[in-house]
Every structure is written in structure tokens, then in C-alpha cells.
Scaffold this motif. Structure first.
Motif, PDB file in Angstrom:
ATOM      1  N   ARG A  17       5.312   4.859   1.928  1.00 35.60           N
ATOM      2  CA  ARG A  17       6.753   5.081   1.955  1.00 35.60           C
ATOM      3  C   ARG A  17       7.167   5.559   3.339  1.00 35.60           C
ATOM      4  NH1 ARG A  17       8.117   7.825  -3.946  1.00 35.60           N
ATOM      5  NH2 ARG A  17       7.104   6.221  -5.214  1.00 35.60           N
ATOM      6  N   LEU A  18       8.454   5.746   3.523  1.00 32.63           N
ATOM      7  CA  LEU A  18       8.994   6.107   4.827  1.00 32.63           C
ATOM      8  C   LEU A  18       9.393   7.568   4.852  1.00 32.63           C
ATOM      9  CD1 LEU A  18      10.142   5.406   7.658  1.00 32.63           C
ATOM     10  CD2 LEU A  18      12.276   4.726   6.499  1.00 32.63           C
ATOM     11  N   ARG A  70       9.727  -4.105   6.257  1.00 31.69           N
ATOM     12  CA  ARG A  70       8.648  -5.049   5.976  1.00 31.69           C
ATOM     13  C   ARG A  70       7.318  -4.323   5.793  1.00 31.69           C
ATOM     14  NH1 ARG A  70      10.427  -9.454  10.636  1.00 31.69           N
ATOM     15  NH2 ARG A  70      12.420 -10.042   9.640  1.00 31.69           N
ATOM     16  N   LEU A  71       7.095  -3.291   6.591  1.00 31.35           N
ATOM     17  CA  LEU A  71       5.834  -2.549   6.491  1.00 31.35           C
ATOM     18  C   LEU A  71       5.725  -1.843   5.145  1.00 31.35           C
ATOM     19  CD1 LEU A  71       3.282  -1.677   8.055  1.00 31.35           C
ATOM     20  CD2 LEU A  71       4.550   0.328   8.819  1.00 31.35           C
ATOM     21  N   THR A  72       6.793  -1.210   4.689  1.00 31.91           N
ATOM     22  CA  THR A  72       6.742  -0.512   3.405  1.00 31.91           C
ATOM     23  C   THR A  72       6.777  -1.480   2.226  1.00 31.91           C
ATOM     24  OG1 THR A  72       9.146  -0.140   3.540  1.00 31.91           O
ATOM     25  CG2 THR A  72       7.699   1.636   4.284  1.00 31.91           C
ATOM     26  N   GLU A  73       7.325  -2.673   2.415  1.00 30.22           N
ATOM     27  CA  GLU A  73       7.286  -3.678   1.354  1.00 30.22           C
ATOM     28  C   GLU A  73       5.870  -4.209   1.119  1.00 30.22           C
ATOM     29  OE1 GLU A  73      11.764  -5.710   1.595  1.00 30.22           O
ATOM     30  OE2 GLU A  73      10.065  -6.630   2.647  1.00 30.22           O
ATOM     31  N   ARG A  74       5.070  -4.261   2.173  1.00 32.76           N
ATOM     32  CA  ARG A  74       3.753  -4.879   2.092  1.00 32.76           C
ATOM     33  C   ARG A  74       2.613  -3.879   1.897  1.00 32.76           C
ATOM     34  NH1 ARG A  74       3.026  -9.128   6.863  1.00 32.76           N
ATOM     35  NH2 ARG A  74       0.991  -9.233   5.798  1.00 32.76           N
ATOM     36  N   VAL A 110       1.306   8.259   0.632  1.00 31.44           N
ATOM     37  CA  VAL A 110       1.241   8.216   2.090  1.00 31.44           C
ATOM     38  C   VAL A 110       2.624   7.860   2.629  1.00 31.44           C
ATOM     39  CG1 VAL A 110       0.269   7.015   4.089  1.00 31.44           C
ATOM     40  CG2 VAL A 110      -1.210   7.618   2.151  1.00 31.44           C
ATOM     41  N   LEU A 111       3.071   8.602   3.630  1.00 30.28           N
ATOM     42  CA  LEU A 111       4.366   8.382   4.254  1.00 30.28           C
ATOM     43  C   LEU A 111       4.157   8.085   5.732  1.00 30.28           C
ATOM     44  CD1 LEU A 111       6.169  11.574   2.860  1.00 30.28           C
ATOM     45  CD2 LEU A 111       5.908   9.371   1.721  1.00 30.28           C
ATOM     46  N   VAL A 112       4.898   7.123   6.276  1.00 29.49           N
ATOM     47  CA  VAL A 112       4.856   6.851   7.708  1.00 29.49           C
ATOM     48  C   VAL A 112       6.175   7.294   8.327  1.00 29.49           C
ATOM     49  CG1 VAL A 112       3.152   5.022   7.687  1.00 29.49           C
ATOM     50  CG2 VAL A 112       5.528   4.434   7.260  1.00 29.49           C
TER      51      VAL A 112
END
Length: 215
Positions: A186-187, A178-182, A154-156
Motif C-alpha cells: 500500500r501507499l 501501477r506499483l500498488t495495483e501489481r 507493507v507500505l511504500v
């Protein structure tokens, strides 16, 4: 975090003949599944007929793609809407994942609907989340659920911030990191959106890229 960008155009009506004629030159197709069905809104369950496919659009997709792999770029989740996740939308996306074997799923980190307390009303355009701790705590479990339900990468995608909030709490780069760490997500780095935000914030686009954790 890894950054990916789709290398081919999304399938649109005007491109269907081109895709069919040049299929051998393409590695995969990116589609927005929401373009192939009508959604009567989160207040309805699928059993009540929330989703209705558009047969002509589905037939065109299947005729044009041949055996090309598909990836999905969602435009209908509104994941940054404050409150509960639109679980029905993710379950519909999972049905299409099963049907077409999407390699990955990407979605805008944005919102365009109000929550259930306001009848899931639309606001007319996609808006980014406020980059603060409260929003992060709302997004993390929802994004974790999306990853778990779909079971694929999943990518945001970073959104356009036309009206920056001066007291947001942290920078866009720090928020995305922080969002992808938690979460397992992925971005998907949209360079147009990043440049627009740099202009709106009076910053340098290169500085924003440099501030992202792209490991």
C-alpha cells in the motif's frame, strides 16, 4: 489503495524520556530499526557478522516503549537500486518483526546505494526511482518478495524528486498507482514529499493527490 500516516513521533534519544512519561497517551510507536544496529553492508552475510546491534540503543527502546505496539519505518533497504533485492536486509527486518511483532513495515520508495556490480557503494542521499516501465518491472518482483518475507502489511512512501526526469514515461501518481495495483503493498503518502515534488515539477499538490487511486 489505502493511505496511512504515523500518528506519533519516531523514537529518538531526545524523546525517550517523554515517551516513558507519557506512554499512556500513545497508541503505538514508530521506529526505524536501522537506528538500533550497525550494518557492514550487503556484501556480507549475517553469518559473517553483517549486523551488530547497539545494546544501549536497544535497551533504551525497550525501556521507553513498555507494552506499546511498534511499527517499523525502514530507511536502509534502498529498494529502488537497480538490480537484485538486498535480501539480507529484509531477512534482518524479519528477525526484528518476530522479536517485536511489528504491526506493519514502511519503506522509502527510493535508492541510496549502487548495485552489487559497483560494490553497493552509497551515493550520499536518497533518490527516487525514474517513473517508467523499466523501473516498474524491476520494482514489482522485489516489492512482492518484501511482502512475502515479512508477512505483514507493507507500505511504500513516495520520495522527494529534487531533479525531475522530463522523459520519465509516466507521472508519479500513475507510477505509484501501477506499483500498488501489481503488488500487495500500500501507499504511505508523505505530504511534505508530495508538496516538494509539486513545486519541483511546477504542479499543484492537490492535482497530484487527485490523480492518485486512493481506493
Amino acid at each position: 489503495r489505502h493511505v496511512r500516516r504515523a500518528a506519533v513521533p519516531r523514537l529518538r534519544t531526545a524523546l525517550a524520556d517523554f515517551v516513558t512519561a507519557h506512554r499512556g497517551a500513545l497508541d503505538y510507536l514508530e521506529i526505524s530499526p536501522e537506528r538500533f544496529w550497525h550494518d557492514r553492508g550487503p556484501a556480507l552475510k549475517q553469518s559473517a557478522g553483517r549486523y551488530c546491534e547497539i545494546p544501549e540503543a536497544v535497551a533504551q527502546l525497550e525501556a521507553a516503549r513498555g507494552d506499546l505496539p511498534l511499527v517499523a519505518h525502514g530507511v536502509g533497504l534502498s529498494i529502488a537500486t537497480d538490480g537484485p533485492l538486498d535480501r539480507g536486509h529484509i531477512e534482518q527486518m524479519a528477525r526484528w518483526r518476530d522479536r517485536y511483532g511489528f504491526a506493519w513495515f514502511s519503506e522509502h520508495l527510493a535508492w541510496f546505494r549502487l548495485g552489487p556490480q559497483d560494490g553497493w557503494r552509497g551515493v550520499g542521499t536518497m533518490l527516487p526511482p525514474v517513473d517508467d516501465a523499466e523501473t516498474l518491472e524491476d520494482l514489482v518482483p522485489k516489492l512482492q518478495t518484501v511482502c512475502a518475507v515479512l508477512g505483514i502489511e507493507v507500505l511504500v512512501e513516495n520520495a522527494v524528486d529534487y531533479t525531475p526526469v522530463a522523459q520519465a514515461g509516466c507521472s508519479e501518481a500513475a507510477f505509484l498507482t501501477r506499483l500498488t495495483e501489481r503488488t500487495p503493498a500500500r501507499l504511505l503518502l508523505d505530504l511534505h514529499n508530495l508538496y516538494t515534488n509539486a513545486v519541483n515539477h511546477g504542479a499543484e499538490a492537490a492535482d497530484l493527490v487527485g490523480a492518485l487511486d486512493l481506493r
